[in-house]
Design a protein around this motif. Structure first.
Motif, PDB file in Angstrom:
ATOM      1  N   GLU A  10       0.753  -1.034  -0.056  1.00  9.78           N
ATOM      2  CA  GLU A  10      -0.306  -0.321   0.106  1.00  9.78           C
ATOM      3  C   GLU A  10       0.696   0.728   0.376  1.00  9.78           C
ATOM      4  OE1 GLU A  10      -2.328   0.400   3.608  1.00  9.78           O
ATOM      5  OE2 GLU A  10      -3.740   1.889   2.531  1.00  9.78           O
ATOM      6  N   CYS A  11       1.728   1.115   0.883  1.00  8.43           N
ATOM      7  CA  CYS A  11       3.145   1.996   0.552  1.00  8.43           C
ATOM      8  C   CYS A  11       3.630   2.601  -0.949  1.00  8.43           C
ATOM      9  CB  CYS A  11       4.089   1.874   1.944  1.00  8.43           C
ATOM     10  SG  CYS A  11       4.747   3.817   2.266  1.00  8.43           S
ATOM     11  N   CYS A  12       4.152   1.557  -1.079  1.00 12.57           N
ATOM     12  CA  CYS A  12       5.222   1.691  -1.929  1.00 12.57           C
ATOM     13  C   CYS A  12       3.977   2.339  -3.128  1.00 12.57           C
ATOM     14  CB  CYS A  12       5.465   0.340  -2.528  1.00 12.57           C
ATOM     15  SG  CYS A  12       7.063  -0.160  -1.544  1.00 12.57           S
ATOM     16  N   SER A  13       2.595   1.751  -3.235  1.00 19.15           N
ATOM     17  CA  SER A  13       1.532   2.879  -4.502  1.00 19.15           C
ATOM     18  C   SER A  13       0.938   4.060  -3.859  1.00 19.15           C
ATOM     19  CB  SER A  13       0.750   1.475  -4.123  1.00 19.15           C
ATOM     20  OG  SER A  13       0.275   1.480  -3.333  1.00 19.15           O
ATOM     21  N   ILE A  14       1.199   4.014  -3.088  1.00 19.20           N
ATOM     22  CA  ILE A  14       1.248   6.296  -3.076  1.00 19.20           C
ATOM     23  C   ILE A  14       1.438   6.921  -4.134  1.00 19.20           C
ATOM     24  CG2 ILE A  14       0.862   7.862  -1.562  1.00 19.20           C
ATOM     25  CD1 ILE A  14      -0.363   5.850   0.420  1.00 19.20           C
ATOM     26  N   GLU A  15       1.753   7.404  -4.774  1.00 15.43           N
ATOM     27  CA  GLU A  15       2.179   8.716  -5.657  1.00 15.43           C
ATOM     28  C   GLU A  15       2.369   9.661  -4.917  1.00 15.43           C
ATOM     29  OE1 GLU A  15       2.008   5.819  -9.780  1.00 15.43           O
ATOM     30  OE2 GLU A  15       1.282   8.606  -8.882  1.00 15.43           O
ATOM     31  N   ASP A  16       1.648  10.323  -4.466  1.00 15.91           N
ATOM     32  CA  ASP A  16       1.255  11.576  -3.928  1.00 15.91           C
ATOM     33  C   ASP A  16       2.290  12.189  -2.267  1.00 15.91           C
ATOM     34  OD1 ASP A  16      -1.297  14.206  -2.944  1.00 15.91           O
ATOM     35  OD2 ASP A  16       0.693  14.407  -2.740  1.00 15.91           O
ATOM     36  N   LYS A  17       3.171  12.743  -2.570  1.00  7.51           N
ATOM     37  CA  LYS A  17       4.391  12.982  -1.309  1.00  7.51           C
ATOM     38  C   LYS A  17       3.334  13.793  -0.274  1.00  7.51           C
ATOM     39  CE  LYS A  17       8.508  14.001  -4.099  1.00  7.51           C
ATOM     40  NZ  LYS A  17       9.028  15.081  -3.898  1.00  7.51           N
TER      41      LYS A  17
END
Length: 1380
Positions: A21-28
Motif C-alpha cells: 500500500e505504501c509503495c503504491s502511493i504517489e502523492d508525497k
C-alpha cells in the motif's frame, strides 16, 4: 494520535500488505502522512520497533526517495515526543536507535535532528565531548578572525592561480607550468602551497588527469614534497575534532600519482590510518561476531511467525563501508584506475581477504577482472560460434594507460590468477565473472593437461569458496562440473576435502551456520509422503547447489542412524546438480574410510548397522541417478589390497541395484531350477522380482569398470581376499569371519555373473588373464579360476562349432555331434596341456587332466533341460494373457502391445528350450565318447574317488547353490553313462562318511550349499532304495554297483544289500549330526542345523534316528534360548518341521531287512583293480568292512555320550541281530552279561578282519611289481583264512542266538517283552500281544516273579561262566590269527 487509529496495527501478518500500500502511493503529502502514522504506532507502543524498522526497510529499498520524507517525519516526531510522556519519548529513542544506518544514514540524522536527540539516541558516541567540540567549532566559525598573509603573500596571486587552473577544458601543461612560475615570482607565493592548490584543483577536476599529471611531474623537484603534502592532507582528517569523511577524490589523486611513479606507496603507507594492528583487531572481531551467528539465528527464529527465509547473511556485508579507513580507500582507488601492481602490494599488508570483503572494493576488483579477461574469454568461451559472436566487449573507464588486457594463457597465469587469489571467496559477487573464469580454465586445461595443477589451486583458493556463497544457481553448478569433470576422481576428492574444511572467512562461517540450521529443519520434516518428498527435494536441491559438503555430511549421519530415511532421502535427491552428486559420492567414501568408525558391532559377531544402511543407500542412489563411480570402485579395490573386505557390502549393493543380479543364497528350488536354463528363463523365473529400467544403470557400471580397468582386477582381488580372510582375522570372532567369507563369495559370484552378462566376449577375453596365469601367478583356486574362465571357454567351443558346422553341407545328427566333439577337442586340448604344469601333483596323481577340465567347465545348463521351469513360465504367461483379455478398461492399443510382448516371450521360451535340448544332447554325446579315458583301470578306486571328492566335488558343491546341484547331477551322470572303472557305491560311501569335519569347516552359506548337495545325493540314493524295479533298471547291471571287479564275470550288489548299505549311510549321517549337536561349538551346531534343514525331505526317515535328533534339538532349545538366540531360532524352526514330518517316519525293519532274517552268506570281497583275479576282494567289500568298523566304533561313541549326558534309564533294542544300535544309548547290561561279552568279541573280530583286509588291499595296490602267480597265491591264502574265520564267527553267533533265545523264553512274559522291544518291532509285537493268555493275572505274575528271581541267579552264574569260557576261546583264536 488520531491519525494512528485509522491505520491498522502493523504485525507479521499484514506487513506485506502495508508495504504494498505504501509503495503504491504517489502523492508525497499522502506518503508523508502514511509514514507519520506508521511512526506514531511505535511511539504509542501499538507496534514494536523491530517490526516497524523492517517494514520501513522494505519500503525504502523499493523507493530511495522516501528517505528524505522519512527524515522529515522523524524531525516532526522528535518535536512531538518531547512534549509527551516519558514512555513515548523512550519508544521514539529506541526506534531512532534501530533506524540509524539501516533506514537513514547517521550524517542525515545529524543534519536533521536536534543535537540533544542525537546524543540521547547514541548516534554520537560521546555526547559531552561532541557537544564541547560543536560549541568550539561554532565559536571558531562565527567569532574568531581569520589570519592570513603571514609570509607576505598576496591573495591576488592565489586567485589568479585558481583562475588559471580552473579554466574550462584541457590545458597545455607546459604553458600552465610557465604561468604558475610567473605567478609565484610575481606574487611571492609559497611553492608548497601552490602545489597544494594544484592538488586541490586536481581533486575537483579528475577528468583532466592527462593535463594535471604532467604538470605535477614537471613542477616537482623532490618527490618527498608531494609525499609530505599528501600525508598532511590525510592527517588532517584523522583529528578527532574534525568529523568529516575523507573525500574520494583525494584517494583518486593519490592513486594516480602513485601509479605514475611520482611517489612510492611504501612512502605514503606509514601516514595512513588505521594502523595494521588495529585492522587485524577489526578482522578478528569480524570472525568472532560470525561465530556468534548461530545465536543470532536462534533469536530470529524464536520470534513467532519467523521463517528461515527471513535470515539474510548478506545484510551486514552490504552495509559495510570504508568510512575513515584510509588504506582501504586508497586500495579502492588503485583498483579503479587499474593499477593492480600497487594495489596488490597494499593488499598483501592487510589480513587475507579483509579489503575485498567490503562491497565497494570487491565490486571494483570484479569490474577490473571482467575488463582484463574479456579478450581471452571471447576467443576461448567454448560456446557455439553463433553465440560467441554475440558477446559484447567489456568497457571500463578511468583506467591508466598501462592497464593491458589478457590475450594469452601466459598472461592469464602470471597476471590474472593472482587477482583471483586476492579476491578469494568474495568472487561470489559476480557470477558472470565466475562463469568466464571457469570456461577459460576449461580451455586452458584442454590445451595442456599439465596446467591442471594451477587450476586446482585456483579452485581450492577462490572458485569453490565463492561457489559456497552464491545463492542457489544450478546453471553455475553445471558450468563448474564441466570443469571438474576434466580432473580424475582423486584430484576432485582432494578439492572436496579442502572445501569441507572449517572456513576462515566470516561470511563463510555464517553461511555454514545457516546451512546446518536449514538442513536440520528439513530433515526433521522429511517423510514418505510424495508432497513432502517433492518439497523437501527442492529445498535440498537449492542448498546443495552451493554447499553440498556440509549438507551431505549431515544427511549421511542421519541415514546411518535411521535406516527408514533411505527411501525418502533417495527420492528427494532428484534436484541435485552433477557436482552435488559427485560430492555425495565423496562424502560416502569419506565415511567408509573413517578409522574412528567401527565396521563391526562391539561384540564382534556381525556387521555394524550403519554400514548396512550406508551400503543400501549407496546402491539406491547410484542406481537412480547418474553418478561418477570410479572413485567408489577404486576405493573398494584399495580396501581389498589392504585386506579389508567389509566394504564389499557396498559393491554387492551397487551390483544388485544397478544390474538386478541378486545373490542365489535364499532362492527357492524353482528358481534354482530356472537358473539351469537359458538367459530368458533365468530373467523370467530365476529372480524374486522382475527388475526393470536397469539398462542404463548397467551400462554406466560397465563403462566405469572398463574405463578404469577395474573389471577383472576386482574379481582377482576378491578371489585372493576370500582365501586370505581366515589368516587376516586373528582377533575377529569366528562368526564374523564366516560372514565376511560368505559376503566375499557372494559378491564375487554376483560380480562375475554381471561381467559375463554385460561384457562382450571380446572385452571379456581381452581383460581376463590366461588360465595358467590365474592358477600360478595370481594363486587362484580352481573353483574361482574356472568360474571366471567358463563363459570364455564355452563361447570358444560354440564359435568353433558354428564354423565347423557351416563348412558341412549335410547337417544330420551324427554330423552335428561330430562337429561339436571336434570343436571341444580343439578348445580343450590346448587348455589341458597349458594347465598341466600349473596343476600340482596332488591334482593329477589319480585324476585325468581331461576329466578334471571337463568337470570344471560344464554347468547345469549343459547337463539338464529344466522342462518344468519352461512349462511353468509359459503357464504364467498364459495366465497373464487371460487376465489381459479379461481387462476391459485397458486401451486397445496398449492391450495389443502387451499381447504381442507376451506371445513373443512364449515363442522365445519355446525356442530357447529346443536349443538347450539340442545342446544337452551334444554334451551327453561328447561325454559318452570321452568317458573311457577318464579313469584308468589299474589305479586304486578308493584313491581316485578321494581325489575326485577333494579336488572336484567338495570345492564346487560349496561354491554356489547351482554348483551344488550340478555336482550331484554330474555324479549321477557318471553312473548313468556307465563310466568304466568308476564306482558309484564307493563315491556315495565317501560322501556319506564322517561329514562332521566337512560340516564344521563350512561357513553359513557353504553349509546351505553342502546341505543341498547332500540332499540331492540322498534323493538319488533313496530313489533306488525305494523301488526294486528302479534299482534293477538303473543300478543292477551298472559298473558303478560292482562289488567284485573282474573282466569276465563282475559281481554286482543285490537290492537287499544296497538297502542295508543305505541304512549304514543314514546311521553315519545321524552319528555325525549328533556329534555336532552335542558339542558346545557355535559353528558345529549352526551348520548341522542348516544341513539338517536342507536334508529334511530325505533324512531322517527312521523313527529311532529322528527321536535321537529330536532330543538333541530339545537340549539346544533349552540351553541356547538366552545365550545364543540365533541357534535357538534355528533349532526351533527345524524342530517344528521335523514334527510335521513325524507321521512319515518308518521303523528300521521297513527300511531294510534285518541281519537276523538275512542269509549269513557274505558278499564276495571287492578287488581294487579290474585286472586282478576273480577270487580277490573287491573295493566294495573293503567299504563294507570299513563300515562295520565305523559302525562298531560309533556304537561305543553313542553309548558313552548318551550315558554321560543322561542318567535316566533308557530302553534298549531287543533286536540284537541289527548292526545299528539305539541312538539313545540303550541301558547297559551287567559286565557279566553274556550278550555284552559276545558283542565285544564280535567287535574285536570285525575290527581285526577289517584291519587285515585294509592291509592286504593297501599292499596289493602299492606293489605293482608282484607277479600274477604271487598275487593269486596270496589271494587263495586270504580266501582260506576268510572262510575259516567266517565259520568260527558263525559258530559263536549260533551259540549266542541259542543262549539268548532260551533266556528270553524263560525270563520274559509278554508284557515285559513289549516294554523292552525296540521301535522297529512294535508292529509284530503288537500283534502278538493280542494273543496273550487270560491267565496272566496279577497273582500269577507275583508267583512267577519269586520264581524268576531264583532262576535269574542261576542263569547269571551260567552266563558268567559261559562268557568267561567264550572270552578265553576267542582270545586264544585271536592270538593264533595274529601269529599267522
Amino acid at each position: 494520535m488520531a491519525l494512528s487509529m485509522t491505520l491498522p496495527i502493523i504485525d507479521k501478518t499484514n506487513k506485506l500488505e502495508i508495504i504494498k500500500e505504501c509503495c503504491s502511493i504517489e502523492d508525497k503529502n499522502q506518503l508523508r502522512e502514511f509514514i507519520y502514522r506508521i511512526g506514531m504506532q511505535v511511539i504509542i507502543g501499538d507496534a514494536t520497533a523491530d517490526i516497524i524498522v523492517t517494514t520501513l526497510y522494505e519500503i525504502v529499498k523499493k523507493n530511495n526517495a522516501i528517505v528524505n520524507i522519512l527524515s522529515d517525519v522523524l524531525a516532526i516526531l522528535d518535536i512531538e515526543s518531547q512534549v509527551m510522556d516519558k514512555n513515548y519519548r523512550d519508544n521514539f529513542i529506541s526506534f531512532l536507535n534501530l533506524a540509524n544506518n539501516r533506514l537513514i544514514s547517521d550524517w542525515m540524522l545529524k543534519e536533521r535532528l536536534e543535537y540533544s536527540t542525537i546524543g540521547e539516541a547514541g548516534i554520537i558516541n560521546n555526547f559531552k565531548n561532541s557537544q564541547t567540540k560543536f560549541i568550539k567549532l561554532k565559536t571558531k566559525l562565527y567569532y574568531k578572525q581569520q589570519k592570513f598573509n603571514l609570509f607576505r603573500e598576496e591573495s591576488e596571486g592565489y586567485s589568479k592561480l585558481l583562475t588559471e587552473l580552473c579554466q574550462n577544458g584541457t590545458f597545455d601543461h607546459v604553458y600552465m607550468l610557465n604561468a604558475i612560475k610567473s605567478l609565484i615570482g610575481c606574487f611571492n607565493l609559497d611553492p608548497n602551497r601552490v602545489l597544494d592548490i594544484i592538488l586541490e584543483c586536481f581533486e575537483a577536476r579528475l577528468y583532466l588527469k592527462d593535463s594535471f599529471l604532467p604538470l605535477i611531474m614537471n613542477f616537482l623537484d623532490n618527490p618527498s614534497t608531494l609525499n609530505q603534502i599528501l600525508a598532511f592532507k590525510f592527517n588532517f582528517y584523522n583529528h578527532s575534532e574534525i568529523d568529516i569523511d575523507i573525500p574520494i577524490a583525494l584517494y583518486d589523486v593519490t592513486a594516480l600519482v602513485i601509479s605514475n611513479n611520482l611517489i612510492q606507496i611504501e612512502n605514503i603507507y606509514p601516514y595512513l590510518l588505521p594502523l595494521d594492528s588495529q585492522i587485524c583487531e577489526m578482522h578478528k572481531s569480524d570472525i568472532d561476531e560470525a561465530k556468534k551467528f548461530p545465536k543470532r539465528i536462534s533469536e530470529i527464529l524464536s520470534v513467532e511467525g519467523a521463517k528461515h527465509e527471513d535470515i539474510n547473511i548478506y545484510e551486514d556485508e552490504k552495509s559495510r563501508t570504508i568510512a575513515s579507513n584510509q588504506k582501504l580507500g586508497l586500495v579502492q582507488s588503485l583498483i579503479k584506475i587499474g593499477d593492480w601492481t600497487n594495489s596488490s602490494k597494499l593488499l598483501d599488508r592487510l589480513p587475507e581477504h579483509f579489503a575485498v570483503s567490503y562491497p565497494s572494493i570487491g565490486n571494483a576488483l570484479c569490474e577490473l577482472m571482467n575488463y582484463l579477461i574479456d579478450p581471452i574469454y571471447r576467443g576461448n568461451s567454448g560456446l557455439p560460434s553463433i553465440l560467441a559472436s554475440r558477446i559484447k566487449p567489456f568497457q571500463l573507464e578511468n583506467l591508466i594507460s598501462k592497464t593491458k588486457q589478457i590475450e594469452s594463457y601466459h598472461d592469464f597465469k602470471t597476471l590474472f590468477i593472482p587477482m583471483i587469489y586476492a579476491i578469494g571467496p568474495y568472487l561470489f559477487r559476480d557470477t558472470l565473472l565466475i562463469t568466464k573464469i571457469i570456461r577459460v580454465c576449461r580451455s586452458y586445461i584442454r590445451i595442456n593437461g599439465d596446467n591442471r595443477f594451477d587450476i586446482i589451486s585456483l579452485l581450492n583458493a577462490a572458485i569453490l569458496p565463492a561457489f559456497s556463497l552464491v545463492e542457489s544457481n544450478s546453471a553455475l553448478a553445471e558450468e563448474l562440473w564441466s570443469l571438474m569433470s576434466l580432473f580424475p576422481y582423486n584430484e576432485r576428492f582432494y578439492l572436496y576435502n579442502i572445501w569441507k574444511v572449517e572456513p576462515s572467512s566470516p561470511l563463510l562461517i555464517k553461511m555454514k551456520c545457516y546451512i546446518m540450521k536449514r538442513i536440520r529443519y528439513i530433515m526433521k520434516r522429511i517423510s514418505k509422503d510424495k508432497d513432502s518428498i517433492k518439497q523437501s527435494g527442492r529445498l535440498i536441491g537449492k542448498l546443495s547447489h552451493s554447499n553440498p559438503t556440509y549438507l551431505f555430511e549431515y544427511i549421511l549421519s542421519q541415514i546411518q542412524s535411521y535406516d527408514n530415511l533411505i527411501g525418502p532421502v533417495v527420492d528427494s535427491l532428484k534436484y541435485l546438480s552433477s557436482v552435488s552428486y559427485d560430492v555425495l559420492l565423496f562424502c560416502i567414501v569419506e565415511v567408509l574410510s573413517n578409522p574412528m568408525k567401527e565396521q563391526s558391532k562391539h561384540e564382534g559377531t556381525s556387521i555394524s548397522p550403519w554400514l548396512i544402511s550406508l551400503a543400501n543407500f549407496c546402491g539406491s542412489v547410484v542406481k537412480k541417478y547418474s553418478i561418477e563411480l570410479p572413485g567408489l570402485l577404486q576405493f573398494i579395490a584399495n580396501q581389498l589390497k589392504l585386506g579389508k573386505c567389509l566394504d564389499l557390502l557396498i559393491l554387492k549393493e551397487i551390483v544388485q541395484k544397478m544390474t538386478g543380479i541378486e545373490t542365489t543364497e535364499e532362492m527357492t528350488e524353482e528358481q534354482l531350477e530356472a537358473l539351469s536354463g537359458g538367459e530368458l528363463l533365468k530373467s523370467e523365473g530365476g529372480t524374486f522380482n522382475q527388475v526393470r529400467n536397469i539398462k542404463k544403470s548397467t551400462l554406466r557400471l560397465k563403462d566405469a569398470l572398463l574405463e578404469n580397468d577395474l573389471a577383472m582386477s576386482l574379481c582377482i582381488l576378491m578371489s585372493q581376499q576370500r582365501n586370505c580372510i581366515l589368516f587376516q582375522s586373528d582377533n575377529t570372532h569366528l562368526k564374523l569371519v564366516g560372514k565376511l567369507y560368505d559376503q566375499c563369495q557372494e559378491t564375487l559370484i554376483q560380480y562375475g555373473n554381471f561381467l559375463s552378462y554385460s561384457l562382450t566376449i571380446d572385452d571379456y577375453k581381452r581383460r581376463l588373464p590366461l588360465l595358467k596365469e590365474m592358477l600360478v601367478e595370481f594363486n587362484l583356486s580352481p573353483d574361482v579360476t574356472f568360474f571366471l574362465a567358463r563363459p570364455m571357454i564355452n563361447h570358444d567351443i560354440n564359435s568353433i562349432y558354428e564354423e565347423f558346422l557351416n563348412a558341412k553341407s549335410e547337417k544330420t545328427k551324427s554330423i552335428l555331434n561330430e562337429c561339436y566333439l571336434k570343436a571341444s577337442d580343439t578348445v580343450l586340448t590346448p587348455l589341458v596341456e597349458s594347465i598341466i604344469p600349473a596343476l600340482t601333483t596332488k591334482y593329477l596323481v589319480d585324476l585325468n587332466p581331461r576329466f578334471f577340465v571337463t568337470f570344471w567347465t560344464l554347468t547345469m545348463y549343459d547337463l539338464k533341460v529344466p522342462e518344468k521351469s519352461y512349462l511353468r513360465e509359459r503357464n504364467k504367461i498364459n495366465q497373464q494373457l487371460q487376465v489381459l483379455e479379461d481387462n476391459k478398461d485397458m486401451a486397445p492399443s496398449k492391450k495389443r502391445k502387451e499381447r504381442e510382448r507376451f506371445l513373443s516371450i512364449t515363442a522365445k521360451l519355446y525356442n530357447e528350450a529346443s536349443q538347450q535340448t539340442e545342446h544337452t544332447e551334444r554334451i551327453l554325446n561328447r561325454l559318452d565318447q570321452e568317458k573311457t579315458s577318464w579313469f584308468e583301470p589299474n589305479i586304486n578306486k578308493m584313491d581316485v574317488t578321494t581325489n575326485f571328492l577333494q579336488h572336484c566335488l567338495f570345492p564346487r558343491c560349496k561354491f554356489t547353490a547351482s554348483d551344488a546341484l550340478y555336482c550331484s547331477k554330474f555324479v549321477h551322470l557318471l553312473h548313468c553313462l556307465r563310466t568304466p572303472n568308476f564306482s558309484t557305491l564307493i563315491c556315495f560311501d565317501r560322501i556319506f562318511g564322517d561329514i562332521s569335519y566337512t560340516m564344521s569347516s563350512c561357513t553359513e552359506n557353504e553349509a546351505n550349499h553342502y546341505g543341498r548337495f547332500l540332499c540331492s545325493i540322498l534323493q538319488i540314493s533313496m530313489r533306488w532304495h525305494k523301488d526294486v524295479k528302479v534299482f534293477e533298471e538303473e543300478c543292477a547291471k551298472y559298473p558303478g554297483f560292482v562289488t567284485k571287479f573282474s573282466e569276465k564275470d563282475p559281481v554286482h550288489i543285490d537290492y537287499e544289500s544296497y538297502r542295508h548299505v543305505c541304512h549304514k549311510w543314514h546311521y553315519r549321517l545321524t552319528k555325525a549330526f549328533i556329534l555336532c549337536l552335542d558339542s558346545s561349538d557355535y559353528i558345529q551346531i549352526r551348520n548341522s542345523l542348516i544341513v539338517l534343514t536342507k536334508l529334511l525331505p530325505y533324512f531322517p526317515v527312521m523313527i529311532s534316528f529322528a527321536q535321537a535328533i529330536e532330543r538333541r534339538l530339545e537340549n539346544i532349545r533349552n540351553e541356547e534360548k538366552e545365550k545364543r538366540p540365533d541357534l535357538f531360532v534355528l533349532a526351533t524352526g527345524y524342530s517344528g518341521q521335523l514334527k510335521l514330518k513325524k507321521g512319515t517316519f518308518i521303523p528300521e525293519s521297513e527300511f531294510h531287512e534285518k541281519e537276523s532274517k538275512k542269509s549269513m552268506q557274505p558278499h564276495p570281497p571287492p578287488s581294487s583293480s579290474q585286472h586282478e583275479p576273480t577270487s580277490s576282494k573287491s573295493s566294495s567289500e573293503q567299504v563294507e568292512e570299513k563300515k562295520e568298523k565305523s559302525t562298531t566304533s560309533s556304537n561305543d561313541y553313542v553309548d558313552k555320550s548318551s550315558s554321560s549326558k543322561s542318567k535316566q534309564s533308557r530302553s534298549s533294542h531287543s533286536n540284537r541281530s541289527s548292526n545299528v544300535p539305539d541312538m539313545d544309548s540303550a541301558k547297559k547290561e551287567p559286565k557279566s552279561d553274556y550278550k555284552s561279552s559276545i558283542k565285544r568279541l564280535d567287535r574285536r573280530e570285525t575290527n581285526s578282519n577289517a584291519l587285515r583286509t585294509d592291509s592286504r588291499a593297501s599292499s596289493a595296490s602299492s606293489s605293482p611289481k608282484r607277479t600274477e602267480y604271487s598275487r593269486s597265491k596270496d589271494d587263495n591264502d586270504e580266501i582260506k583264512d576268510y572262510k575259516k574265520r567266517k565259520l568260527e564267527s558263525k559258530a559263536i553267533d549260533d551259540s549266542e542266538k541259542s543262549l539268548r533265545s532260551s533266556r528270553d523264553a524263560e525270563r520274559q512274559d509278554p508284557q515285559s517283552r513289549l516294554s523292552s522291544t525296540s521301535v522297529y518291532e512294535k508292529k509284530p509285537l503288537r500283534k502278538r500281544s493280542n494273543k496273550i493268555s487270560p491267565h496272566n493275572s496279577p497273582d500269577v505274575k507275583r508267583k512267577k516273579e519269586s520264581d524268576d528271581k531264583l532262576n535269574k541267579r542261576s542263569e547269571d552264574r551260567e552266563s558268567r561262566k559261559s562268557s568267561n569260557d567264550m572270552k578265553r576261546t576267542s582270545s586264544r583264536r585271536y592270538k593264533q590269527e595274529e601269529e599267522k
